[in-house]
Motif scaffolding. Structure first.
Motif, PDB file in Angstrom:
ATOM      1  N   MET A 183       0.848  -1.171   0.000  1.00 20.28           N
ATOM      2  CA  MET A 183       0.000   0.000   0.000  1.00 20.28           C
ATOM      3  C   MET A 183       0.896   1.238   0.000  1.00 20.28           C
ATOM      4  SD  MET A 183      -3.264   0.963   2.464  1.00 20.28           S
ATOM      5  CE  MET A 183      -2.891  -0.406   3.468  1.00 20.28           C
ATOM      6  N   TYR A 184       0.415   2.300  -0.606  1.00 21.29           N
ATOM      7  CA  TYR A 184       1.153   3.556  -0.771  1.00 21.29           C
ATOM      8  C   TYR A 184       0.391   4.668  -0.063  1.00 21.29           C
ATOM      9  CZ  TYR A 184       2.683   7.718  -3.391  1.00 21.29           C
ATOM     10  OH  TYR A 184       3.141   8.955  -3.759  1.00 21.29           O
ATOM     11  N   THR A 185       1.094   5.505   0.687  1.00 19.64           N
ATOM     12  CA  THR A 185       0.455   6.654   1.323  1.00 19.64           C
ATOM     13  C   THR A 185       1.165   7.938   0.924  1.00 19.64           C
ATOM     14  OG1 THR A 185       1.786   6.431   3.343  1.00 19.64           O
ATOM     15  CG2 THR A 185      -0.373   5.372   3.334  1.00 19.64           C
ATOM     16  N   TYR A 186       0.382   8.998   0.892  1.00 16.95           N
ATOM     17  CA  TYR A 186       0.821  10.323   0.466  1.00 16.95           C
ATOM     18  C   TYR A 186       0.413  11.261   1.590  1.00 16.95           C
ATOM     19  CZ  TYR A 186       1.460  13.947  -3.147  1.00 16.95           C
ATOM     20  OH  TYR A 186       1.894  14.998  -3.894  1.00 16.95           O
ATOM     21  N   ILE A 187       1.363  11.874   2.300  1.00 16.95           N
ATOM     22  CA  ILE A 187       1.052  12.601   3.534  1.00 16.95           C
ATOM     23  C   ILE A 187       1.406  14.077   3.409  1.00 16.95           C
ATOM     24  CG2 ILE A 187       1.445  12.714   6.023  1.00 16.95           C
ATOM     25  CD1 ILE A 187       2.198   9.715   5.895  1.00 16.95           C
ATOM     26  N   TRP A 188       0.450  14.916   3.808  1.00 18.65           N
ATOM     27  CA  TRP A 188       0.621  16.373   3.792  1.00 18.65           C
ATOM     28  C   TRP A 188       0.310  16.951   5.164  1.00 18.65           C
ATOM     29  CZ3 TRP A 188       2.031  19.893   0.005  1.00 18.65           C
ATOM     30  CH2 TRP A 188       2.257  19.356  -1.266  1.00 18.65           C
ATOM     31  N   GLU A 189       1.013  18.021   5.502  1.00 18.06           N
ATOM     32  CA  GLU A 189       0.749  18.796   6.713  1.00 18.06           C
ATOM     33  C   GLU A 189       0.287  20.182   6.270  1.00 18.06           C
ATOM     34  OE1 GLU A 189       3.062  19.981  10.818  1.00 18.06           O
ATOM     35  OE2 GLU A 189       4.257  19.706   8.993  1.00 18.06           O
ATOM     36  N   TYR A 190      -0.757  20.672   6.926  1.00 16.03           N
ATOM     37  CA  TYR A 190      -1.332  21.970   6.574  1.00 16.03           C
ATOM     38  C   TYR A 190      -1.440  22.859   7.809  1.00 16.03           C
ATOM     39  CZ  TYR A 190      -2.990  19.434   2.461  1.00 16.03           C
ATOM     40  OH  TYR A 190      -3.068  18.669   1.332  1.00 16.03           O
ATOM     41  N   TYR A 191      -1.139  24.124   7.619  1.00 23.04           N
ATOM     42  CA  TYR A 191      -1.393  25.154   8.620  1.00 23.04           C
ATOM     43  C   TYR A 191      -2.460  26.060   8.019  1.00 23.04           C
ATOM     44  CZ  TYR A 191       2.617  23.391  11.106  1.00 23.04           C
ATOM     45  OH  TYR A 191       3.483  22.572  11.785  1.00 23.04           O
ATOM     46  N   VAL A 192      -3.657  26.003   8.580  1.00 25.44           N
ATOM     47  CA  VAL A 192      -4.828  26.653   8.011  1.00 25.44           C
ATOM     48  C   VAL A 192      -4.995  28.058   8.600  1.00 25.44           C
ATOM     49  CG1 VAL A 192      -7.345  26.434   7.752  1.00 25.44           C
ATOM     50  CG2 VAL A 192      -5.901  24.397   7.707  1.00 25.44           C
ATOM     51  N   LYS A 193      -5.425  28.973   7.755  1.00 25.78           N
ATOM     52  CA  LYS A 193      -5.732  30.330   8.219  1.00 25.78           C
ATOM     53  C   LYS A 193      -6.855  30.255   9.238  1.00 25.78           C
ATOM     54  CE  LYS A 193      -4.424  32.303   3.767  1.00 25.78           C
ATOM     55  NZ  LYS A 193      -4.926  32.887   2.506  1.00 25.78           N
ATOM     56  N   ASP A 194      -6.734  31.048  10.310  1.00 23.30           N
ATOM     57  CA  ASP A 194      -7.677  30.984  11.439  1.00 23.30           C
ATOM     58  C   ASP A 194      -9.145  31.019  11.021  1.00 23.30           C
ATOM     59  OD1 ASP A 194      -5.557  30.861  13.228  1.00 23.30           O
ATOM     60  OD2 ASP A 194      -5.534  33.025  13.576  1.00 23.30           O
ATOM     61  N   ASP A 195      -9.485  31.865  10.081  1.00 23.87           N
ATOM     62  CA  ASP A 195     -10.887  32.049   9.694  1.00 23.87           C
ATOM     63  C   ASP A 195     -11.404  30.999   8.722  1.00 23.87           C
ATOM     64  OD1 ASP A 195     -10.951  34.300  11.294  1.00 23.87           O
ATOM     65  OD2 ASP A 195     -10.537  35.681   9.641  1.00 23.87           O
ATOM     66  N   PHE A 196     -10.553  30.050   8.325  1.00 21.97           N
ATOM     67  CA  PHE A 196     -10.942  29.100   7.285  1.00 21.97           C
ATOM     68  C   PHE A 196     -10.894  27.637   7.724  1.00 21.97           C
ATOM     69  CE2 PHE A 196      -9.592  32.873   4.936  1.00 21.97           C
ATOM     70  CZ  PHE A 196     -10.712  33.075   4.137  1.00 21.97           C
ATOM     71  N   VAL A 197     -10.866  27.390   9.020  1.00 19.49           N
ATOM     72  CA  VAL A 197     -10.784  26.007   9.517  1.00 19.49           C
ATOM     73  C   VAL A 197     -11.986  25.183   9.064  1.00 19.49           C
ATOM     74  CG1 VAL A 197     -10.755  24.566  11.602  1.00 19.49           C
ATOM     75  CG2 VAL A 197      -9.257  26.569  11.444  1.00 19.49           C
TER      76      VAL A 197
END
Length: 100
Positions: A1-15
């Protein structure tokens, strides 16, 4: 199995908007389901920092993911542009072989 991982820092007003786009029944998953070999996506929100998220996309193989990206490149780029408006920072943590 293959996984693709991302980390995001979201703008406060757009969670909320971010959660709606990336959650398991959101537009990203609907697009991924068009690709052969897609398994699932997990959305994780950091407990201490509510604007920090991880996504983990599961595919049967890297070649299945690559085929999806080639076949749906326009749709992928369109949706990616929407997601970018919601985030302060996006980090591709990597592509991994997942041992079941």
């Amino acid at each position: 199995m293959y996984t693709y991982i991302w980390e995001y820092y979201v703008k406060d007003d757009f969670v909320s908007e971010f959660e709606n786009i990336y959650r398991p029944d959101g537009p990203w998953v609907r697009l991924f389901k068009e690709g052969k070999g897609y398994i699932k996506t997990e959305l994780h929100q950091n407990i201490e920092n509510k604007t920090r998220f991880l996504t983990i996309d599961f595919w049967t193989s890297k070649s299945a993911y690559d085929s999806f990206r080639k076949q749906f490149s326009e749709e992928f780029e369109e949706l990616d542009k929407v997601g970018e408006t919601l985030t302060k920072k996006e980090i591709h943590l990597g592509s991994f072989h997942c041992f079941e």
